[in-house]
Design an enzyme around this catalytic site. Structure first.
Site, PDB file in Angstrom:
ATOM      1  N   SER A  79       0.846  -1.194   0.000  1.00  0.00           N
ATOM      2  CA  SER A  79       0.000   0.000   0.000  1.00  0.00           C
ATOM      3  C   SER A  79       0.877   1.238   0.000  1.00  0.00           C
ATOM      4  CB  SER A  79      -0.900   0.012   1.249  1.00  0.00           C
ATOM      5  OG  SER A  79      -1.594   1.228   1.366  1.00  0.00           O
TER       6      SER A  79
ATOM      7  N   TYR B 113      -1.793  -0.321  10.624  1.00  0.00           N
ATOM      8  CA  TYR B 113      -1.960  -0.767   9.240  1.00  0.00           C
ATOM      9  C   TYR B 113      -0.747  -0.373   8.401  1.00  0.00           C
ATOM     10  CZ  TYR B 113      -3.812  -1.090   4.489  1.00  0.00           C
ATOM     11  OH  TYR B 113      -3.985  -1.391   3.164  1.00  0.00           O
TER      12      TYR B 113
END
Length: 267
Positions: free
Chosen positions: A147, A160
Site C-alpha cells: 500500500s 496498518y
C-alpha cells in the site's frame, strides 16, 4: 477463442472473494490463465466467482480453497496440499489483507495481532510454502499487495501502515534473494480503492469522503497487476498523485508533515 498472455499458467490469488482480488481473478481468466486457485475465507463467495467464470471462460479451471490466511496452521496444511496437487505454480498473488483505522492508543491488541497475522505473517508463510517449488521450476512470479500507506503513514493508520511497510521491506529483500533463481518479485502499492475495504477500516465513512477524488477503481488496479505478470516490474504505484506525495514525504518528511499535516489527518 484466442489464447491470452497467461495461457498455460497456474495462478494463485489470495483474498480472491472480493475487491481487487476478485477483479484480478477475473482479469487473469480474461487473459487466458489455464488454472486459477482462488483463496479466501468465504467459500460461498469463492463458489459464486467460480460459477461466474465457468459461464464466461470454458478453458479456465477454477479451484476453490477456503482459508483464513491469518490461521498459520490451516495455511500450512492448505498450501502443502496445493504444492502436491499442481505440477507447477507460475504466479502467487498475495492479496489478502485488511485494515482498521483508529488512534493507536485506542487500538485493541486483538486488532493489532490480526492485522499482523493476515497482512504480514500470512503473506510471508504463503510465500515460504511455495518458494522451493518455484526455485525447482527455475521460474515464478510473486506479487505482494502492499500500500502507499507503507511508504507514507498517516494518523489513525499507524498499525496498518506498519504492516504494509513490513510487506514492502520483505518484498524488497526477497527480490534480492531470488533474482538469480528465475523468480520475479513485484510490490503493488495502491492508494485508497473503491472497495468494501473501508466498511471495516472506516465504518463511519469520514475517510472515504475526504479522499474520494483520489480513489482508484479495483478494475484499473487489477488490469495493471495482471499486465505486470511475467515482467520485471519492481513496483506498481497508483494513483500518480499519491505516489508523488509519498516520494516527497520520503525525501522531505518534516516539510511534508508541516505543510500537509491537515490533509494527512483526514480519517
Amino acid at each position: 477463442m484466442a489464447k491470452g498472455k497467461l495461457h498455460g499458467k497456474t495462478i494463485i490469488v489470495t483474498g480472491a472473494s472480493a475487491g481487487i482480488g476478485r477483479h484480478m481473478v477475473r482479469e487473469c481468466a480474461k487473459q487466458g490463465a489455464s488454472t486459477l486457485i482462488i483463496i479466501a475465507r468465504s467459500e460461498d463467495k469463492l463458489e459464486r466467482l467460480k460459477a461466474e467464470l465457468g459461464m464466461q471462460y470454458d478453458e479456465v479451471t477454477v479451484d476453490v480453497y477456503p482459508l483464513d490466511i491469518g490461521n498459520l496452521e490451516a495455511l500450512q496444511n492448505t498450501f502443502e496440499a496445493i504444492k502436491w496437487q499442481y505440477s507447477t505454480i507460475d504466479v502467487l498473488i498475495n492479496n489478502a489483507g485488511f485494515g482498521i483505522f483508529s488512534l493507536f492508543e485506542e487500538a485493541s491488541f486483538l486488532d493489532m495481532k490480526t492485522m499482523l497475522d493476515v497482512n504480514v505473517l500470512g503473506m510471508m508463510a504463503a510465500t515460504r510454502m511455495l518458494l522451493p517449488k518455484m526455485r525447482q521450476q527455475g521460474e515464478g512470479h510473486i506479487i505482494n499487495v502492499a500500500s502507499i500507506a507503507g511508504k507514507m503513514a498517516t494518523p489513525k493508520s499507524s498499525v496498518y501502515s506498519a504492516t504494509k511497510a513490513a510487506v514492502l521491506g520483505f518484498t524488497n529483500g526477497l527480490r534480492s534473494e531470488v533474482r538469480r533463481q528465475g523468480i520475479k518479485v513485484t510490490a503493488v502499492n495502491p492508494g485508497p480503492i473503491k472497495t468494501n475495504f473501508f466498511k471495516i477500516a472506516d465504518p463511519e465513512g469520514n475517510y472515504v469522503k475526504n479522499v474520494e477524488r483520489w480513489m482508484v477503481s479495483p478494475e484499473s488496479v487489477a488490469e495493471k497487476v495482471v499486465a505486470a505478470i511475467g515482467t520485471n516490474k519492481r513496483e506498481i504505484n497508483l494513483p500518480f498523485a499519491m505516489h508523488a506525495g509519498a516520494k516527497l514525504y520520503q525525501m522531505f518528511p518534516r516539510t511534508v508533515e508541516k505543510i500537509a499535516g491537515g490533509l494527512l489527518n483526514k480519517k
